[in-house]
Design a protein around this motif. Structure first.
Motif, mmCIF file in Angstrom:
data_model
loop_
_atom_site.group_PDB
_atom_site.id
_atom_site.type_symbol
_atom_site.label_atom_id
_atom_site.label_comp_id
_atom_site.label_asym_id
_atom_site.label_seq_id
_atom_site.Cartn_x
_atom_site.Cartn_y
_atom_site.Cartn_z
ATOM 1 N N ARG A 192 0.815 -1.209 0.000
ATOM 2 C CA ARG A 192 0.000 0.000 0.000
ATOM 3 C C ARG A 192 0.854 1.266 0.000
ATOM 4 N N GLY A 193 2.152 1.113 0.190
ATOM 5 C CA GLY A 193 3.023 2.279 0.222
ATOM 6 C C GLY A 193 2.868 3.089 1.488
ATOM 7 N N PHE A 194 2.523 2.439 2.582
ATOM 8 C CA PHE A 194 2.312 3.158 3.842
ATOM 9 C C PHE A 194 3.587 3.852 4.297
ATOM 10 N N ASP A 195 3.437 5.112 4.696
ATOM 11 C CA ASP A 195 4.545 5.938 5.177
ATOM 12 C C ASP A 195 5.633 6.160 4.132
ATOM 13 N N THR A 196 5.309 5.941 2.868
ATOM 14 C CA THR A 196 6.297 6.205 1.820
ATOM 15 C C THR A 196 6.292 7.670 1.421
ATOM 16 N N CYS A 197 5.100 8.246 1.332
ATOM 17 C CA CYS A 197 4.977 9.650 0.908
ATOM 18 C C CYS A 197 4.704 10.610 2.051
#
Length: 330
Positions: free
Chosen positions: A97-102
């Motif tokens: 989910r790309g958590f904490d990536t952006c």
């Protein structure tokens, strides 16, 4: 965390009835016409004596070797792996989910290694499909998911009948409150196998790419020297089975961390074994687990999830496996 298978012989009684009828008919002919009887006897000698239960030529068993050869000729060839699938569904956990990536405490699916659209990540979908991914890409992963959530995700993915499904799951199963609370290997295998079986039953032609679970011990090794990382892990209670009391290097703490690493390795063995039983499943051979990521690959927000560069490496590892000409099963 870079993370379902004769010839018919006459019965003795039936054969006896047939033989008796034939004998009666022969006796009648013999009494009225000796020449006919002689001819009949000659015919019997040429054809051989009749015996109860003898099989007629059409009833004789088929040569087993011929039957086997015919079966082999009729057997369908193994399905070929398509190195350029035209649609992708992703299932798994917060990594996908790309958590904490952006940003802090938020999903960032556009930066997902599997389905993202961020050019800096160069996701698997972007490399395989190009820019036109509308209605051909579905990110069904869920932040916080563990393997028990995977069958439901697999069912949702199957409804789209994607040509490829990516799977990255298992970190949350190991990142429990303590070692005793980690998902058992037996339960992990049952849930993962059910997920593969669901996909195969409901979308038979879908290919499955399975990533290994990242090495959580390496995560600790990379961040344990950082005061910032240790503080964030402690305050946010991130992966306590591995990261709790991150600065503690006692024998007991080391044993705890080693137990978590061994569980992750056991999960990866399950992923490899179950995937090997499906002709359209590719396991990454431990590529993600073995990858020597650094703190530069981690999220600046939590020092745990992949940052943009970490997502990019996951995408590159996946692409290498998906387009390979030879399936990696071990």
């Amino acid at each position: 965390m870079l993370v379902s298978r004769r010839p018919v012989a006459l019965t003795l009684a039936a054969a006896t009835v047939v033989l008796a009828a034939s004998t009666a008919c022969s006796s009648s002919s013999s009494d009225s016409d000796p020449d006919s009887a002689a001819e009949s006897g000659a015919e019997k000698e040429e054809s051989g004596p009749s015996s109860p239960g003898a099989e007629r030529p059409e009833d004789q068993a088929e040569d087993p070797a011929e039957g086997q050869a015919e079966t082999e000729q009729q057997a369908a060839p193994e399905p070929a792996w398509d190195t350029s699938p035209s649609s992708i569904a992703a299932i798994g956990d917060s990594i996908t989910r790309g958590f904490d990536t952006c940003g802090l405490l938020t999903d960032c699916p556009e930066a997902s290694w599997a389905t993202g659209t961020d050019a800096e990540v160069a996701s698997l979908a972007a490399q395989l499909l190009g820019d036109d991914t509308a209605d051909r890409v579905w990110n069904l992963a869920e932040t916080g998911a563990n393997v028990a959530d995977l069958p439901a995700q697999a069912r949702r993915a199957a409804r789209h009948e994607p040509q490829l499904v990516t799977v990255l799951i298992g970190a949350n199963d190991a990142c429990a409150g303590d070692v005793e609370s980690m998902t058992s290997v037996t339960d992990f295998e049952a849930d993962f196998a059910e997920s593969v079986e669901l996909l195969r039953a409901e979308s038979p032609e879908t290919q499955i790419y399975v990533s290994s679970v990242p090495d959580l011990m390496r995560l600790w090794e990379e961040g344990s020297e950082s005061m910032m990382a240790r503080t964030v892990w402690g305050m946010a209670n991130i992966c306590p089975s591995m990261l709790a009391d991150a600065g503690n290097r006692s024998e007991g703490a080391d044993a705890r961390r080693e137990a978590v690493r061994e569980r992750v390795q056991a999960y990866n063995e399950v992923l490899a074994r179950v995937c090997a039983e499906d002709e359209l499943c590719r396991y990454d051979g431990g590529a993600v687990f073995d990858y020597e990521f650094t703190s530069d690959h981690l999220s600046e927000w939590d020092w745990f999830h992949p940052g943009e560069s970490g997502q990019r490496e996951l995408a590159a590892l996946a692409y290498e496996q998906v387009v390979a000409n030879v399936t990696t099963k071990d």
